[in-house]
Design a protein around this motif. Structure first.
Motif, PDB file in Angstrom:
ATOM      1  N   ALA A  36      -6.682   2.424   3.705  1.00 37.52           N
ATOM      2  CA  ALA A  36      -5.291   1.986   3.822  1.00 37.52           C
ATOM      3  C   ALA A  36      -4.577   2.075   2.478  1.00 37.52           C
ATOM      4  CB  ALA A  36      -5.249   0.555   4.355  1.00 37.52           C
ATOM      5  N   GLN A  37      -5.261   1.649   1.430  1.00 34.23           N
ATOM      6  CA  GLN A  37      -4.654   1.719   0.098  1.00 34.23           C
ATOM      7  C   GLN A  37      -4.384   3.158  -0.318  1.00 34.23           C
ATOM      8  OE1 GLN A  37      -6.273  -1.003  -2.996  1.00 34.23           O
ATOM      9  NE2 GLN A  37      -7.765  -1.573  -1.437  1.00 34.23           N
ATOM     10  N   MET A  38      -5.275   4.051   0.091  1.00 27.86           N
ATOM     11  CA  MET A  38      -5.137   5.447  -0.295  1.00 27.86           C
ATOM     12  C   MET A  38      -3.827   6.041   0.203  1.00 27.86           C
ATOM     13  SD  MET A  38      -7.462   8.727   0.799  1.00 27.86           S
ATOM     14  CE  MET A  38      -6.734   8.690   2.451  1.00 27.86           C
ATOM     15  N   VAL A  39      -3.501   5.784   1.449  1.00 32.42           N
ATOM     16  CA  VAL A  39      -2.289   6.358   2.046  1.00 32.42           C
ATOM     17  C   VAL A  39      -1.043   5.891   1.290  1.00 32.42           C
ATOM     18  CG1 VAL A  39      -0.870   6.459   4.121  1.00 32.42           C
ATOM     19  CG2 VAL A  39      -3.366   6.525   4.313  1.00 32.42           C
ATOM     20  N   VAL A  40      -0.976   4.587   1.038  1.00 35.47           N
ATOM     21  CA  VAL A  40       0.193   4.025   0.367  1.00 35.47           C
ATOM     22  C   VAL A  40       0.275   4.503  -1.077  1.00 35.47           C
ATOM     23  CG1 VAL A  40       1.305   1.898  -0.369  1.00 35.47           C
ATOM     24  CG2 VAL A  40       0.169   1.997   1.845  1.00 35.47           C
ATOM     25  N   ALA A  41      -0.840   4.450  -1.784  1.00 33.13           N
ATOM     26  CA  ALA A  41      -0.845   4.838  -3.193  1.00 33.13           C
ATOM     27  C   ALA A  41      -0.511   6.314  -3.365  1.00 33.13           C
ATOM     28  CB  ALA A  41      -2.206   4.528  -3.810  1.00 33.13           C
ATOM     29  N   LEU A  42      -1.016   7.133  -2.463  1.00 34.76           N
ATOM     30  CA  LEU A  42      -0.737   8.566  -2.558  1.00 34.76           C
ATOM     31  C   LEU A  42       0.741   8.843  -2.333  1.00 34.76           C
ATOM     32  CD1 LEU A  42      -2.111  11.270  -3.023  1.00 34.76           C
ATOM     33  CD2 LEU A  42      -2.444  11.452  -0.546  1.00 34.76           C
ATOM     34  N   ALA A  43       1.340   8.162  -1.351  1.00 31.21           N
ATOM     35  CA  ALA A  43       2.773   8.328  -1.099  1.00 31.21           C
ATOM     36  C   ALA A  43       3.597   7.901  -2.309  1.00 31.21           C
ATOM     37  CB  ALA A  43       3.180   7.514   0.133  1.00 31.21           C
ATOM     38  N   ALA A  44       3.196   6.782  -2.922  1.00 32.22           N
ATOM     39  CA  ALA A  44       3.915   6.300  -4.105  1.00 32.22           C
ATOM     40  C   ALA A  44       3.784   7.275  -5.267  1.00 32.22           C
ATOM     41  CB  ALA A  44       3.380   4.924  -4.508  1.00 32.22           C
ATOM     42  N   THR A  45       2.610   7.858  -5.432  1.00 33.78           N
ATOM     43  CA  THR A  45       2.377   8.804  -6.516  1.00 33.78           C
ATOM     44  C   THR A  45       3.220  10.060  -6.345  1.00 33.78           C
ATOM     45  OG1 THR A  45       0.113   7.998  -6.804  1.00 33.78           O
ATOM     46  CG2 THR A  45       0.627  10.162  -7.714  1.00 33.78           C
ATOM     47  N   VAL A  46       3.236  10.594  -5.120  1.00 33.96           N
ATOM     48  CA  VAL A  46       3.981  11.830  -4.866  1.00 33.96           C
ATOM     49  C   VAL A  46       5.490  11.608  -5.023  1.00 33.96           C
ATOM     50  CG1 VAL A  46       4.553  13.552  -3.121  1.00 33.96           C
ATOM     51  CG2 VAL A  46       2.191  12.765  -3.364  1.00 33.96           C
ATOM     52  N   LEU A  47       5.995  10.535  -4.428  1.00 35.71           N
ATOM     53  CA  LEU A  47       7.440  10.273  -4.491  1.00 35.71           C
ATOM     54  C   LEU A  47       7.899  10.007  -5.925  1.00 35.71           C
ATOM     55  CD1 LEU A  47      10.115   9.875  -3.040  1.00 35.71           C
ATOM     56  CD2 LEU A  47       9.498   7.473  -2.665  1.00 35.71           C
ATOM     57  N   SER A  48       7.151   9.171  -6.636  1.00 35.23           N
ATOM     58  CA  SER A  48       7.542   8.869  -8.020  1.00 35.23           C
ATOM     59  C   SER A  48       7.410  10.105  -8.908  1.00 35.23           C
ATOM     60  CB  SER A  48       6.685   7.724  -8.570  1.00 35.23           C
ATOM     61  OG  SER A  48       5.316   8.089  -8.636  1.00 35.23           O
TER      62      SER A  48
END
Length: 476
Positions: free
Chosen positions: A141-153
């Motif tokens: 679950a953390q992976m999905v959120v963290a990856l989205a945050a990394t890509v967007l930022s």
């Protein structure tokens, strides 16, 4: 427990790996769009930002993970305590902006401090959800959120750098990442706080968490103290070069370390009542970390010049000699960290704090001596010396509590050090023998040759660490 550990480690590794890949690509793009001075200016606040983050968290996340019978009241208490601490620290950060600007003679640090303070406060809203996911080993679950945050930022940072925003591209990247991650973690988590708060719960958790907060505070102060020294003594350009070397060194070593370390603490905590199981887990972790990290660090050291030239361009070549030394200091870091995880799992937070005070005092003295008297290269050599001393200290209590100390651990990783050493020696000499070819082809040949030599040696001598890694993988 073995199956649970392997599953958690794989998801944790996938999470860390994907994020690090995107971060690595982003760092290359931004390094070509921005100047070393702009990275140096942003790095000036890294020490204070890291300290503010640790103070705002108060060590409560580690306390919740370590406490086996944590209640909903404990969780709500931690949520509100962290929120109040973060608001207080964030406001202090904002008001200290003029002091930072005066210290470094950089007026831009005033608005950057405001952004940093807001960032600290927003991050506190998602801390309890992240802690609970980690405690339950739910890294997917953390992976999905963290990856989205990394890509967007990352997209925001690249657009900003391309548009000429300079250091603001880096500041907005951090803020975008925090906002995206916090919103995402709330959406996927079912946990919600109530207006409940218990002083008894706070005191109980602070018994462990307070010591861990002090440990983390010492750690970030020590690891980022160089920014204060280099920024004042040598300027933001030199700080940008040194900070880039640290970032390149940390990218693989922390990726390898976090592959196991994120799962190690909650798993070790579950096994804390069975010392033989805990010792076995520590042994497997040490061998697994060394199997991957040692050759990467030694390989990074001998290919530093080619790597920096290919990835970041000629303007960043002063990073290469610094990286060559710092990579050697990264050889032992994950092994040190996993030893400390075992000590934490046993509940020895105060002892942990004493060890950290001793190590950090030694390290700070070496940092000051290296930076003031021997320059940036001298600082890098003294960081290597500090890493070796810390390894001795960290393994002392592993021997006392688990009968698995320095000598046993050194003998376990010695075959890996030997194989990786032969590989690094061969690659270093091959680099000088290769004919003049393109920088990319030169680096590619060095990396491929190094991997083939190391893997061949590991299989030829049937290293136990490789066998343990393969058996653990098959257990999944």
């Amino acid at each position: 427990m073995k199956r649970e550990a392997v599953t958690a480690t794989l998801w944790s590794g996938l999470d860390v790996g994907l994020r690090q890949v995107f971060t690595f690509i982003l760092s290359i793009v931004l390094a070509r769009l921005l100047a070393p001075e702009e990275f140096g200016i942003y790095a000036l606040l890294s020490l204070f930002t890291a300290i503010a983050t640790v103070i705002s968290q108060g060590g409560f996340s580690a306390a919740l993970i370590q406490k086996k019978d944590a209640t909903y009241m404990d969780e709500c208490t931690v949520f509100w305590a962290v929120l109040i601490l973060s608001l207080t620290v964030g406001l202090c950060f904002v008001f200290c902006g003029p002091l930072f600007a005066q210290l470094y003679s950089k007026p831009i640090l005033i608005p950057l401090s405001i952004i940093a303070g807001i960032n600290v406060f927003i991050a506190s809203f998602g801390s309890i959800q992240t802690t609970l996911f980690t405690k339950r080993l739910q890294f997917k679950a953390q992976m999905v959120v963290a990856l989205a945050a990394t890509v967007l930022s990352g997209a925001v940072a690249i657009y900003g750098a391309w548009s000429g925003w300079g250091v603001w591209a880096l500041a907005l990247q951090s803020l975008t990442s925090t906002i995206t991650y916090t919103l995402g973690i709330w959406l996927i988590s079912k946990w919600r706080p109530s207006f409940s708060f218990s002083l008894d719960s706070l005191r109980a958790l602070w018994g462990f968490g307070g010591a861990m907060a002090a440990v983390n505070l010492l750690d970030v102060a020590y690891n980022r103290f160089y920014t204060l020294l280099i920024g004042k003594l040598y300027g933001v350009a030199e700080l940008g070069f040194y900070n880039r070397a640290v970032s390149v060194r940390d990218l693989p070593t922390q990726s390898v370390g976090n592959l196991l370390l994120r799962a190690a603490f909650p798993i070790f905590s579950k096994a804390a009542d069975d010392l033989s199981t805990l010792r076995k887990g520590l042994e497997i972790s040490v061998k697994g970390l060394a199997l991957v990290n040692v050759p990467i660090m030694l390989g990074l050291s001998v290919t530093s010049h080619s790597l920096i030239h290919v990835l970041y361009g000629e303007k960043w070549l002063p990073v290469a000699p610094i990286l060559q030394i710092l990579a050697l200091s990264g050889v032992l870091w994950p092994i040190q960290a996993v030893n400390l995880n075992a000590l934490m799992a046993l509940g020895h937070s105060k002892l942990f704090l004493k060890l950290e005070i001793i190590k950090k005092l030694i390290g700070l003295v070496l940092t000051v001596v290296g930076a003031v008297f021997f320059g940036i290269i001298g600082l890098a050599w003294f960081m290597l010396l500090s890493s070796i001393i810390s390894f001795f200290i960290n393994t002392y209590y592993s021997q006392r509590f688990l009968s698995y100390g320095f000598l046993r651990q050194f003998l376990d990783i010695l075959p890996l050090l030997s194989c990786a050493g032969v590989m690094a020696f061969s690659v270093a000499h091959l680099s000088g023998w290769l004919p003049v070819i393109s920088p990319i082809a030169h680096l590619f040949l060095l990396v491929v040759t190094g991997v083939l030599i190391y893997v061949t040696l590991c299989f030829t001598f049937r290293l136990e660490a490789l066998r343990v890694a393969l058996e653990t993988w098959r257990a999944q």
